[in-house]
Design a protein around this motif. Structure first.
Motif, PDB file in Angstrom:
ATOM      1  N   LYS A 227       1.628 -11.770  -6.166  1.00  0.00           N
ATOM      2  CA  LYS A 227       1.405 -10.342  -5.962  1.00  0.00           C
ATOM      3  C   LYS A 227      -0.031 -10.097  -5.522  1.00  0.00           C
ATOM      4  O   LYS A 227      -0.939 -10.881  -5.834  1.00  0.00           O
ATOM      5  N   GLU A 230      -3.384 -10.853  -7.538  1.00  0.00           N
ATOM      6  CA  GLU A 230      -3.072 -11.646  -8.729  1.00  0.00           C
ATOM      7  C   GLU A 230      -3.036 -13.144  -8.448  1.00  0.00           C
ATOM      8  O   GLU A 230      -2.542 -13.913  -9.272  1.00  0.00           O
ATOM      9  N   THR A 256       5.573 -10.297  -1.186  1.00  0.00           N
ATOM     10  CA  THR A 256       5.166 -10.640  -2.549  1.00  0.00           C
ATOM     11  C   THR A 256       6.367 -10.570  -3.502  1.00  0.00           C
ATOM     12  O   THR A 256       7.342  -9.874  -3.222  1.00  0.00           O
ATOM     13  N   ASN A 258       8.048  -8.983  -5.718  1.00  0.00           N
ATOM     14  CA  ASN A 258       8.120  -7.641  -6.295  1.00  0.00           C
ATOM     15  C   ASN A 258       9.441  -6.981  -5.960  1.00  0.00           C
ATOM     16  O   ASN A 258      10.070  -7.298  -4.940  1.00  0.00           O
ATOM     17  N   GLU A 259       9.838  -6.022  -6.788  1.00  0.00           N
ATOM     18  CA  GLU A 259      10.934  -5.123  -6.458  1.00  0.00           C
ATOM     19  C   GLU A 259      10.336  -3.900  -5.754  1.00  0.00           C
ATOM     20  O   GLU A 259       9.127  -3.816  -5.528  1.00  0.00           O
ATOM     21  N   ASP A 261       9.674  -0.790  -6.623  1.00  0.00           N
ATOM     22  CA  ASP A 261       8.612  -0.066  -7.325  1.00  0.00           C
ATOM     23  C   ASP A 261       7.292  -0.820  -7.270  1.00  0.00           C
ATOM     24  O   ASP A 261       6.217  -0.219  -7.137  1.00  0.00           O
ATOM     25  N   GLY A 262       7.372  -2.147  -7.398  1.00  0.00           N
ATOM     26  CA  GLY A 262       6.171  -2.968  -7.318  1.00  0.00           C
ATOM     27  C   GLY A 262       5.526  -2.916  -5.951  1.00  0.00           C
ATOM     28  O   GLY A 262       4.295  -2.854  -5.823  1.00  0.00           O
ATOM     29  N   HIS A 263       6.349  -2.941  -4.909  1.00  0.00           N
ATOM     30  CA  HIS A 263       5.821  -2.826  -3.550  1.00  0.00           C
ATOM     31  C   HIS A 263       5.182  -1.458  -3.330  1.00  0.00           C
ATOM     32  O   HIS A 263       4.158  -1.350  -2.645  1.00  0.00           O
ATOM     33  N   GLU A 265       3.583   0.294  -5.516  1.00  0.00           N
ATOM     34  CA  GLU A 265       2.258   0.236  -6.136  1.00  0.00           C
ATOM     35  C   GLU A 265       1.288  -0.580  -5.287  1.00  0.00           C
ATOM     36  O   GLU A 265       0.110  -0.230  -5.155  1.00  0.00           O
ATOM     37  N   GLU A 266       1.780  -1.687  -4.704  1.00  0.00           N
ATOM     38  CA  GLU A 266       0.916  -2.508  -3.839  1.00  0.00           C
ATOM     39  C   GLU A 266       0.488  -1.721  -2.602  1.00  0.00           C
ATOM     40  O   GLU A 266      -0.681  -1.790  -2.185  1.00  0.00           O
TER      41      GLU A 266
END
Length: 276
Positions: A227, A230, A256, A258-259, A261-263, A265-266
């Motif tokens: 990510k 990280e 990365t 990620n799902e 929601d994670g994308h 945030e990125e």
């Protein structure tokens, strides 16, 4: 900033575009067919047009299609080589017909036959597939150099391009995780790496970036994405990459772990770094 991630088109191109809008992306990447198989769904042109309307409304940048992982155009096995050529040709024609700007693929593995052999096979395949009448550009992805991968040095990528008759239709997708693992120090010497790229290939051939952090150390020859912020590249290096004068206007595609929601945030993080 043009930034997005990999989105599934299993529920259609329109749905993928809607997801992109939800996560504040303005580009996205998708597989041209089943990523680990040869199956392909019939194209729904109404769905494609609906996607294009959303893309225009939200000022999307260029979309990137990714070929399935099963392709190996460096293979000496005729069955593997033939399958790869068939899939790439079919998908290239389809993507050209629906005006997708870029079509990315992993060059392949020579499986013991040697790098030069692999380069010749890849170029031979591209010369069979590219007629010179297309608008879609085929992109060679820079690789990490694990196993017998072809395309982990700028010289190898340049050698492939030079052997393609219609080389104006071949470009490069630079993967930050891969290139770091391949021994190009984009953390401590980004300017030097880009200067090297320009000297060997020509910076005009760089069309997009797979933006990934890495789980592996520099020059590891291993491909493990992390990510954003990280991994061993770190947020400071990634900020320099997305802000670099020679890179900042290119589209960035996250790959990365990620799902959605994670994308989201990125993407929020990356955009915040560009407005400092």
């Amino acid at each position: 900033m043009l930034v997005g991630c990999h989105l599934s088109i299993a529920q259609g191109y329109k749905k993928a575009a809607e997801w992109a809008v939800e996560i504040d992306a303005n580009v996205f990447q998708f597989f041209s067919r089943n990523p680990r198989g040869a199956s392909s769904k019939e194209l729904d042109l109404e769905d494609v047009e609906a996607m294009k309307i959303i893309a225009k409304q939200h000022n999307f940048g260029p979309l990137l299609a990714h070929a399935p992982y099963i392709l190996n155009l460096a293979s000496y096995k005729e069955s593997t080589y033939g399958l790869g050529k068939r899939i790439l040709k079919e998908d290239y024609e389809k993507l050209n017909n629906i005006s997708i700007p870029y079509f990315n693929f992993h060059p392949g593995n020579h499986v013991g036959k040697g790098t030069e052999y692999g380069i010749e096979r890849i170029a031979e395949a591209l010369n069979e597939i590219i007629t010179g009448n297309e608008n879609t550009m085929i992109l060679l992805e820079s690789m990490s150099g694990k196993g017998t991968e072809v395309g982990y040095t700028f010289e190898q990528l340049k050698s492939i391009i030079d052997k393609v008759e219609y080389s104006e239709l071949v470009g490069i997708c630079l993967d930050t995780c891969h290139v770091y693992s391949a021994g190009y120090d984009i953390v401590n010497d980004l300017d030097g790496v880009l200067e090297n790229f320009d000297d060997v290939i020509g910076i005009d051939k760089l069309k997009c970036i797979h933006l990934n952090d890495s789980m592996m150390e520099f020059n590891s020859r291993k491909d493990r994405h992390a990510k954003i912020g990280e991994g061993t590249l770190g947020l400071e290096a990634i900020e320099k990459i997305i802000s670099h004068p020679q890179l900042k206007d290119l589209p960035f595609y996250l790959e990365t772990p990620n799902e959605l929601d994670g994308h989201k945030e990125e993407i929020k993080l990356l955009k915040s770094l560009t407005v400092k």
